[in-house]
Enzyme design. Sequence first.
Site, short mmCIF file in Angstrom:
data_model
loop_
_atom_site.label_atom_id
_atom_site.label_comp_id
_atom_site.label_asym_id
_atom_site.label_seq_id
_atom_site.Cartn_x
_atom_site.Cartn_y
_atom_site.Cartn_z
N PRO A 89 0.83 -1.22 0.00
CG PRO A 89 -0.63 -1.47 1.81
CD PRO A 89 0.63 -2.04 1.21
CD GLU A 116 -0.28 -6.27 10.76
OE1 GLU A 116 -0.21 -5.10 10.37
OE2 GLU A 116 -1.35 -6.88 10.93
NE ARG A 154 -7.24 -5.98 -21.43
CZ ARG A 154 -7.75 -5.02 -22.22
NH1 ARG A 154 -7.17 -3.84 -22.23
NH2 ARG A 154 -8.80 -5.25 -22.97
CG ASP A 169 -8.74 -0.92 -23.56
OD1 ASP A 169 -9.86 -1.15 -24.04
OD2 ASP A 169 -7.89 -1.81 -23.31
C1 SAM Z 1 -2.55 -6.90 5.34
S1 SAM Z 1 -1.46 -6.21 4.16
C2 SAM Z 1 -0.32 -5.33 5.19
C3 SAM Z 1 -0.75 -3.95 5.39
C4 SAM Z 1 0.26 -3.11 6.18
N1 SAM Z 1 0.30 -3.49 7.55
C5 SAM Z 1 -0.16 -1.65 6.05
O1 SAM Z 1 -1.01 -1.21 6.82
O2 SAM Z 1 0.33 -0.98 5.12
C6 SAM Z 1 -0.52 -7.59 3.61
C7 SAM Z 1 0.11 -7.43 2.25
O3 SAM Z 1 -0.90 -7.20 1.28
C8 SAM Z 1 -0.35 -6.49 0.19
N2 SAM Z 1 -1.20 -5.30 -0.03
C9 SAM Z 1 -2.17 -4.84 0.77
N3 SAM Z 1 -2.76 -3.77 0.25
C10 SAM Z 1 -2.17 -3.54 -0.94
C11 SAM Z 1 -2.35 -2.56 -1.96
N4 SAM Z 1 -3.25 -1.60 -1.86
N5 SAM Z 1 -1.57 -2.65 -3.05
C12 SAM Z 1 -0.64 -3.61 -3.18
N6 SAM Z 1 -0.43 -4.58 -2.24
C13 SAM Z 1 -1.18 -4.53 -1.13
C14 SAM Z 1 1.08 -6.12 0.57
O4 SAM Z 1 1.95 -7.04 -0.07
C15 SAM Z 1 1.07 -6.29 2.07
O5 SAM Z 1 2.35 -6.62 2.57
#
Ligand code: SAM
Length: 249
Positions: A89, A116, A154, A169
């Site tokens: 994120p 996490e 794609r 697109d």
């Molecule tokens: C539960 S999430 C961890 C969130 C982290 N504790 C935080 O609050 O930023 C577990 C994993 O999901 C993936 N993930 C979650 N949200 C994402 C997003 N918006 N974009 C890309 N990967 C995401 C990432 O690889 C992350 O390490």
Amino acid sequence: MRIDVITLFPEAFMFLQDAGVSGRAHNQNLWSLHTCNPRSFAVDQHRTVDDRPYGGGPGMVMMVEPLLKAIEYTQHQRHAPAPVILLSPAGRRFDQACAQQLATSPGAIFICGRYEGVDQRLIDQAVDDQWSLGDFVLSGGEPAAVAMIDAAVRLIPGVLGHHESSSQDSFQSTLSGLLDAPHYTRPEVLDGVAVPEVLLSGHHANIANWRRQQSLALTARVRPDLILQARDQGWLTKADELFLKSLQL
Ligand SMILES: C[S@@+](CC[C@H](N)C(=O)[O-])C[C@H]1O[C@@H](n2cnc3c(N)ncnc32)[C@H](O)[C@@H]1O
């Protein structure tokens, strides 16, 4: 393009290989997908890949060693080193330009976090870039990686036939980065609502003009930021600007 994914859930990627546009392209060897499970590199009998966070707090953290070994193994399997991209994120927001960049590259190695997230030392040592699907939190990186890979595949030349080309697109620079125009198919009249007449005219220039105006109107209404971007990039014609002025927004 060769895509490698380091994931605790390799089965999440089967759909990409087996179904739809990406599956057909995979069968035609227009791209390839390889997964690697970091559990294979865990050293204890329980195949542990996560541990409690230092400093306390909820959840678990993905350990460095199994991920690092998975990255080393994956790089070794490739002909040339590839960028390592962590789904996060906190990453750069993925968009059509990222998809285009990936589609025209030799590929990448995606790391899907879980719990996490991953130990910061793995990020500092072995990650080249971080990509986010958007401002929300998924349970793992897999759905984000699937979406990004699908968007890139794609765009690989030859994946879409002419009749399903991506040039019209939404977000494509060939469409000035605007949203796509609405589409209609049979029946011609549904519950008294008819397909716009111009689409039945067979007049290609008028149809193209109508689609352009629909794109401009929709984009101006729901994504005015894309109009500003198109203007900045010099993608709008005089006729586009005149049409936009005529809209009562
Ligand atoms: C539960 S999430 C961890 C969130 C982290 N504790 C935080 O609050 O930023 C577990 C994993 O999901 C993936 N993930 C979650 N949200 C994402 C997003 N918006 N974009 C890309 N990967 C995401 C990432 O690889 C992350 O390490």
